[in-house]
Design an enzyme around this catalytic site. Sequence first.
Site, PDB file in Angstrom:
ATOM      1  N   LYS A  65       1.110  -1.221  -0.092  1.00 40.23           N
ATOM      2  CA  LYS A  65      -0.111  -0.199  -0.096  1.00 40.23           C
ATOM      3  C   LYS A  65       0.947   1.185   0.054  1.00 40.23           C
ATOM      4  O   LYS A  65       1.820   1.373   0.742  1.00 40.23           O
ATOM      5  CB  LYS A  65      -0.825  -0.123   1.223  1.00 40.23           C
ATOM      6  CG  LYS A  65      -1.719   1.208   1.465  1.00 40.23           C
ATOM      7  CD  LYS A  65      -2.996   0.770   0.659  1.00 40.23           C
ATOM      8  CE  LYS A  65      -4.000   2.075   0.548  1.00 40.23           C
ATOM      9  NZ  LYS A  65      -3.742   2.885  -0.507  1.00 40.23           N
ATOM     10  N   LYS A  89       5.405   2.364   8.154  1.00 46.56           N
ATOM     11  CA  LYS A  89       4.180   2.979   8.519  1.00 46.56           C
ATOM     12  C   LYS A  89       2.815   2.351   8.782  1.00 46.56           C
ATOM     13  O   LYS A  89       2.237   2.259  10.027  1.00 46.56           O
ATOM     14  CB  LYS A  89       3.905   3.991   7.204  1.00 46.56           C
ATOM     15  CG  LYS A  89       2.929   5.372   7.594  1.00 46.56           C
ATOM     16  CD  LYS A  89       2.641   6.290   6.518  1.00 46.56           C
ATOM     17  CE  LYS A  89       4.054   6.801   5.786  1.00 46.56           C
ATOM     18  NZ  LYS A  89       3.798   7.853   4.883  1.00 46.56           N
ATOM     19  N   LYS A 101       5.372   1.863  -3.170  1.00 47.32           N
ATOM     20  CA  LYS A 101       5.373   3.383  -3.463  1.00 47.32           C
ATOM     21  C   LYS A 101       5.447   3.475  -5.168  1.00 47.32           C
ATOM     22  O   LYS A 101       6.051   2.385  -5.437  1.00 47.32           O
ATOM     23  CB  LYS A 101       6.412   4.224  -2.930  1.00 47.32           C
ATOM     24  CG  LYS A 101       5.955   5.694  -2.941  1.00 47.32           C
ATOM     25  CD  LYS A 101       5.280   5.998  -1.661  1.00 47.32           C
ATOM     26  CE  LYS A 101       4.918   7.546  -1.505  1.00 47.32           C
ATOM     27  NZ  LYS A 101       4.386   7.918  -0.208  1.00 47.32           N
ATOM     28  N   THR A 185      -4.442  13.154   6.324  1.00 46.66           N
ATOM     29  CA  THR A 185      -2.839  13.100   6.895  1.00 46.66           C
ATOM     30  C   THR A 185      -2.867  14.141   7.823  1.00 46.66           C
ATOM     31  O   THR A 185      -2.187  13.907   8.875  1.00 46.66           O
ATOM     32  CB  THR A 185      -2.052  13.402   5.450  1.00 46.66           C
ATOM     33  OG1 THR A 185      -2.419  12.602   4.500  1.00 46.66           O
ATOM     34  CG2 THR A 185      -0.751  13.319   5.872  1.00 46.66           C
ATOM     35  N   SER A 342      -7.281   5.641   4.084  1.00 47.35           N
ATOM     36  CA  SER A 342      -6.977   5.018   3.020  1.00 47.35           C
ATOM     37  C   SER A 342      -7.469   3.506   3.218  1.00 47.35           C
ATOM     38  O   SER A 342      -8.164   2.885   2.351  1.00 47.35           O
ATOM     39  CB  SER A 342      -5.629   4.957   2.260  1.00 47.35           C
ATOM     40  OG  SER A 342      -5.474   5.841   1.532  1.00 47.35           O
TER      41      SER A 342
END
Length: 408
Positions: A65, A89, A101, A185, A342
């Site tokens: 992710k 994370k 990513k 965020t 998310s």
Amino acid sequence: MSFDAIQKRLNDLQTKGKLTEKEVSYLLTPKRIHQKEFTLEKDDGSKETLKAYRVQFNDDLGPTKGGIRFHHEVDLDEVKSLAFWMALKTSLSNLPYGGGKGGVEVDPKGLSETELERISRGFIQVMAEHIGPTKDIPAPDVYTTPQIMAWMLDEYEKIKGEHLPGVITGKPLVLGGSKGRSYSTAQGGVYVLEAALKHAGKKLTEATIAIQGFGNAGMHAAHILHKLGAKIVAVSDSKGGAYDANGLDIEAVTAHKEKTRSVIGYAKDVTTEELLALDVDVLIPAALAETITAKNAANVKAKIVLELANGPVTPEADKLLYGKGINVIPDILANAGGVIVSYYEWVQNQMGYYWEEEEVLEKLKKQIIPPYNTMYELSSKEKFDLRTAAYLIATKRILEAAKLRGRV
Ligand code: GLU
């Protein structure tokens, strides 16, 4: 930040966390790297070959992710670093995900809407076979928006011939996005900051704050904190900053930025370097990596640095700030609110049932505060800086899963 710098950080962690060499080398090995090229047809008919990357760093805890960025400085080394951080994370926040990513090496600033659409679809055309709701789930990152997620979703569903909203998150609400995702965020960072201020015996309404970066993370953080009564004395974007010792009116700064495309010219102009050196309680780097370095760390006067960006403090600067007694709340926790919501978006997509905004926010707070507490307790107990504590908790969970799978 270079992957070399991350390697150094992990070597440090090996000693402090008593990890074995094998474990560290496992943690530093990316699972899959996809590197592709595609042709962008520009509006004037000319053609350009663009480089696209997707690094699926670690999937011990679940599907990989992480976001996709459009930026001229994107390269494989950077995407690898960012993918590694995503793995930490998601682990630290107890999500059932690994980390990945993606990126396209392109300057998004000179592009038209139609060119942006072609790049978004082009990325999916070359990556579609590698992503999927139970495989690898992209999301927004630097210079990628809900509209870009919509084009990417549409392209993916066209290729697959079915509706699969869980393939990508950060979508517009009408296409299966989650309430609260657009500012999550920043919201996650604010929840963590409130906890950190409490530990420091300071009230948010008494805190002075400087924010570097006025994109999705920085701008929303400014709004949320301003509404909560904190004094935002400075904000900046890539062109420079605006400063007012009495506090900025964030609504007015945003309107000014919308009109003139920058925050400069709104109040007293300051450079990024001047902003970073302001005598404030909280400094929030919310733009790109390597903003606070060995060169300027000595100038930082804030008591708390909240890393809303990914990798804004270099390892050398980390040591200097720690030596000055400054608490750096690490990116892998401070900006985890984005990937946490998310995850909620993906859960809602998988069940086809959608939550109210209050429910999302309540869940986010419950998800991000326990890892903050665990990190804080470990750092106090072992006299580690917060990042070391966070890295140890995150890597431990990945290693536990990897061992159960028989991979290490
Ligand atoms: N790009 C964001 C990050 O760096 C969000 C990732 C996601 O939502 O998957 O955490």
